[in-house]
Design an enzyme around this catalytic site. Structure first.
Site, mmCIF file in Angstrom:
data_model
loop_
_atom_site.group_PDB
_atom_site.id
_atom_site.type_symbol
_atom_site.label_atom_id
_atom_site.label_comp_id
_atom_site.label_asym_id
_atom_site.label_seq_id
_atom_site.Cartn_x
_atom_site.Cartn_y
_atom_site.Cartn_z
ATOM 1 C CD GLU A 24 17.861 68.034 30.304
ATOM 2 O OE1 GLU A 24 18.175 67.474 31.616
ATOM 3 O OE2 GLU A 24 17.920 66.971 29.820
ATOM 4 C CG LEU A 25 19.316 72.251 37.820
ATOM 5 C CD1 LEU A 25 17.724 72.780 37.609
ATOM 6 C CD2 LEU A 25 18.890 71.782 39.177
ATOM 7 C CE LYS A 26 27.381 72.960 33.254
ATOM 8 N NZ LYS A 26 28.704 73.190 34.052
ATOM 9 C CE LYS A 120 35.950 64.639 50.246
ATOM 10 N NZ LYS A 120 36.243 63.978 48.811
ATOM 11 C CD GLU A 679 44.493 74.944 50.189
ATOM 12 O OE1 GLU A 679 43.595 74.696 49.405
ATOM 13 O OE2 GLU A 679 43.389 75.614 51.347
ATOM 14 C CG HIS A 707 41.580 78.196 45.758
ATOM 15 N ND1 HIS A 707 41.830 78.466 45.525
ATOM 16 C CD2 HIS A 707 40.714 77.529 44.373
ATOM 17 C CE1 HIS A 707 42.574 76.985 45.198
ATOM 18 N NE2 HIS A 707 41.705 76.858 44.661
#
Ligand code: GLN
Ligand code: ZN
Length: 768
Positions: A24-26, A120, A679, A707
């Protein structure tokens, strides 16, 4: 002498999911961002989720219910806002706009104002926003989030225990602001920050909070003696002889043992300490030698907050009992916040009983905590029926667990040792000549933009609205389109574009036996982004070839080589819930064996280049230095399981999704891949220096950042290539973007790759 412990009010959890059982929050947050929902409606959704969580936890029978575990985005960001650590570039927004919009601006950036960096959270798949601090950061109590949420719960009749990120973890995970002088260390701010916490605690006490939890997971990782000494000083200041009234303090650590920090923390006047007795069970061996614990409540974190299995209740109870012999009082808890597991097993309707019987998500884990709390205080006999029933289920499912003797025999036959060693240090052998590749070959990392139409086709197929033949036709059409596009752009080594994959791990989990995938098992990854990790529950086998059909179709369309594309074992494990009944390395080798068969089939089908992606190789690196060598050994071994049997003529590629190689350089060498793409664009090729001359055989440092939506110009790309050539020489260099193109738009991708090919032509000429 130690004084009598202050009573902690009972069993608890360290934290709870907040995204909502149905995300719901998303949904509300994303609708707010796109302007469909107003701020009050978003706040209402949030308040509803908090209320349901508090009521649910209280009704389940927890003695102490946490609050302030809710967040619109991230708890580190919340902490930064609560202590006034707002980077200068957001100062205007902070002055002029609603606090909620400041929060989202820091999380997501604004036109011309870059977002805070995200990274992370320890070794989990959760990502936090990195606070930026400098000597000019004016720390002061800013918002009143913890107090507000405590009051909100109190009004609903739930007396809660506010949870805050501890001051040391906050600083240890922060980074110096760009403007900070070179000798600035974030820990320099500990003095003023502690005073902010003193104020915050006083405010919470004034609002009626009896207990407050301060999280210090940073002390479950390796810390210097100075940092550990500082832990003692900080908690002496916060707990002993307070200049202002304070609540009782619970300091919780998780994700490993406290080790040398435990006696130091025990010596302070904090009232309770939370231990992770799953990842940090080693602390149990030392508690008997720490008499200061006799004056404390210690939370036995025996219910795993990071994995999805039912707890072995008797084993958990005996851990708590050992602890009870060494502490003033023991209460049952989770090992860490339940943020890292989905809400509720009962929401799953499609899993078979032999799998669901083994599972416990957040709601079930709360039940286990409550039951264990009763067993601990009232005696096992008081809850024998429930304990025995749980025991019987655990035993039954353990006996029925999918075991594949063939896999085990094959793995055993190979012996415990690794494959023959890969190439030794310099000079590296030339890449296996799979094809007559030109100097400076061009390629991509695997995925091409996933259009709405492709997603819709996959969804229709899954729902049964599109039959197998229709689906194959759609995917083939997309593969053909992508192959033709690459030929037209002029790339040398092609890919099929991965249109059939929703996610590089989920796809393999769905096609291998031994995994289950859930319908509602969402876990927050960052902000509004959630993932549904597959559950690896049994021995892993490959019922039939997975990628061969798509790869051979793609190869049949072109004279240029097409790369077979696989996800490596470490990454599959890193992004799944994994078995805890055998060493991770054994599970990785099983996955490796299944992929080895896939490689063999791809080779037999005529593919001459096969890429095995390991973007998570570094991500899974253990928090403690001492565990790293063993990890890297099994990680490399499982990879070599995949590529260890290929013919000399087959070229193996791997892709790693990060640029800090330091700790894993040796492992990259050990993978024995002919070509490694990494990367590198964001650091402008600086990473190449780090790799040194010996590793790996051939290298494709990503020359532009996928990105970013910006299309890199030919000059810029040629510049990157020339820089890379200086570092590693012309004959080992490949040209490619730095990650998959899945999330980009088609026009940008075409423009960028066209420029990349042109830049290569230009640089090739300068070599001649
Ligand atoms: N082959 C994958 C892709 O291109 C690799 C993705 C990744 O590095 N995370 O999408
Ligand atoms: Zn990548």
């Amino acid at each position: 002498m130690t004084s009598a412990p202050s009573p902690f009010p009972g069993s608890t959890v360290i934290g709870y999911p907040r995204i909502g059982p149905d995300r719901e929050l998303k949904r509300a947050t994303e609708r707010y961002w796109s302007g469909i929902l107003d701020r009050d409606a978003l706040r209402e959704t949030a308040a509803g989720l908090r209320r349901d969580t508090w009521n649910g936890l209280r009704d389940a029978g927890l003695g102490s219910v946490p609050s302030n575990t809710f967040s619109y985005y991230d708890q580190m960001l919340d902490t930064a806002l609560s202590v006034g650590a707002i980077p200068e570039r957001f100062a205007r927004i902070a002055e002029q706009e609603d606090p909620l919009d400041l929060l989202f601006a820091m999380a997501r950036g604004r036109e011309g104002i870059p977002a805070c960096e995200m990274t992370k959270w320890f070794d989990t798949n959760y990502h936090y926003l990195v606070p930026e601090l400098g000597p000019k950061t004016r720390l002061a109590p800013a918002d009143r989030k913890a107090v507000d949420e405590f009051r909100e719960a109190a009004e609903l009749g739930v007396r809660t225990r506010p949870v805050l990120v501890g001051p040391l973890t906050f600083l240890l995970l922060a980074k110096p602001a760009e403007q900070a002088p070179a000798d600035f260390r974030t820990l320099d701010l500990i003095g003023p920050l502690v005073e902010v916490y003193v104020d915050l605690l006083a405010e919470l006490a004034a609002a009626g909070a009896e207990w407050v939890q301060l999280d210090e997971p940073a002390f479950a990782a390796d810390r210097t003696p100075e940092e550990i000494a500082l832990l003692g000083k900080v908690y002496d200041r916060l707990a002993a002889a307070p200049s202002r009234p304070r609540p009782r303090l619970l300091v919780a650590s998780y994700f490993g043992e406290l080790g040398p920090a435990l006696p130091v923390l025990a010596r302070t006047a904090v009232d309770a300490i939370g231990l992770d007795l799953v990842a940090g069970a080693a602390d149990l061996d030392s508690v008997a030698g720490i008499p200061d614990l006799l004056g404390k409540t210690v939370l036995a974190g025996v219910v795993d907050g990071r994995n999805v299995w039912r707890t072995d209740l008797d084993a958990a109870l005996s851990k708590a009992t050992v602890l009870a012999g060494a502490a003033g009082r023991v209460e049952i808890s989770t090992s860490c916040s339940l943020l890292h597991v989905p809400y509720d097993v009962d929401a799953e309707t499609k899993l078979t009983a032999d799998v669901t019987d083994r599972l416990a998500f957040a709601r079930q884990k709360v039940g286990e905590v409550v039951l264990l709390g009763r067993a601990l205080h009232e005696g096992r006999a008081a809850v024998a029926a429930e304990m025995d029933a749980a025991r019987a289920t655990v035993d039954r499912v353990a006996a029925a667990k999918g075991r594949d003797d063939l896999v085990r025999t094959r793995l055993a036959a190979r012996g415990a040792g690794p494959n023959p060693p890969g190439p030794a240090a310099a000079p590296p052998p030339a890449p296996r000549p799979a094809q007559r590749q030109p100097a400076l070959p061009t390629t991509t990392i695997g995925s091409f933009p996933q259009t709405g139409a492709i997603r819709a086709d996959r969804a229709a197929h899954r729902a049964g609205r599109l039959d197998d033949a229709g689906y194959t036709e759609k995917m083939r059409a997309e593969i053909e389109r992508v192959v033709r596009l690459q030929e037209k752009i002029g790339l040398d080594v092609l890919v099929h574009g991965e249109p059939e994959r929703n996610d590089m791990v989920q796809y393999f989990a769905e096609n291998l036996d031994g995994f289950a995938t859930t319908e509602h098992g969402w876990v927050q990854s960052y902000g509004s982004r959630c993932v549904r990790p597959p559950i690896l529950h049994s021995d892993v086998t490959r019922p039939k070839p997975i990628t061969v059909e798509w790869a051979t179709y793609a190869q049949s369309l072109s004279d240029r080589p097409v790369k077979g594309m696989l996800t490596g074992p470490v990454t599959i494990l890193a992004w799944s819930f994994v078995r805890d009944d055998q060493p991770l390395g054994d599970t990785a080798r099983q996955v490796g064996l299944a992929l080895r068969d896939e490689v063999t089939d791809l080779e037999a089908a005529g593919l001459t280049i096969i890429q095995v992606d390991e973007p998570a190789l570094r991500e899974l690196l253990p928090l403690h230095e001492r565990d790293r060598e063993a990890y890297l050994a099994w990680a490399v071994d499982s990879f070599r399981m995949v590529n260890g049997a290929v013919a000399d003529a087959t070229q193996i590629h791997t892709h790693l999704c990060y640029s800090e190689f330091g700790e894993v350089v040796g492992a990259i060498d050990g993978l024995d891949a002919d070509v490694t793409t990494v990367e590198a664009a964001r650091s402008r090729m600086e990473v190449l220096a780090e790799l040194g001359p010996g590793v790996p055989r051939a290298l494709g440092p990503g020359i532009y950042d996928v990105h970013s939506p910006e299309v890199p110009g030919t000059d810029e790309l040629a510049g990157q290539l020339t820089a890379a050539r200086r570092h590693i020489g012309a004959d080992r260099l490949w040209a490619n973007p730095d990650c998959g193109l899945k999330t980009r738009g088609e026009p940008e991708v075409v423009a960028a790759l066209t420029n990349l090919v042109e830049a290569v032509h230009r640089v090739r000429e300068t070599t001649a």
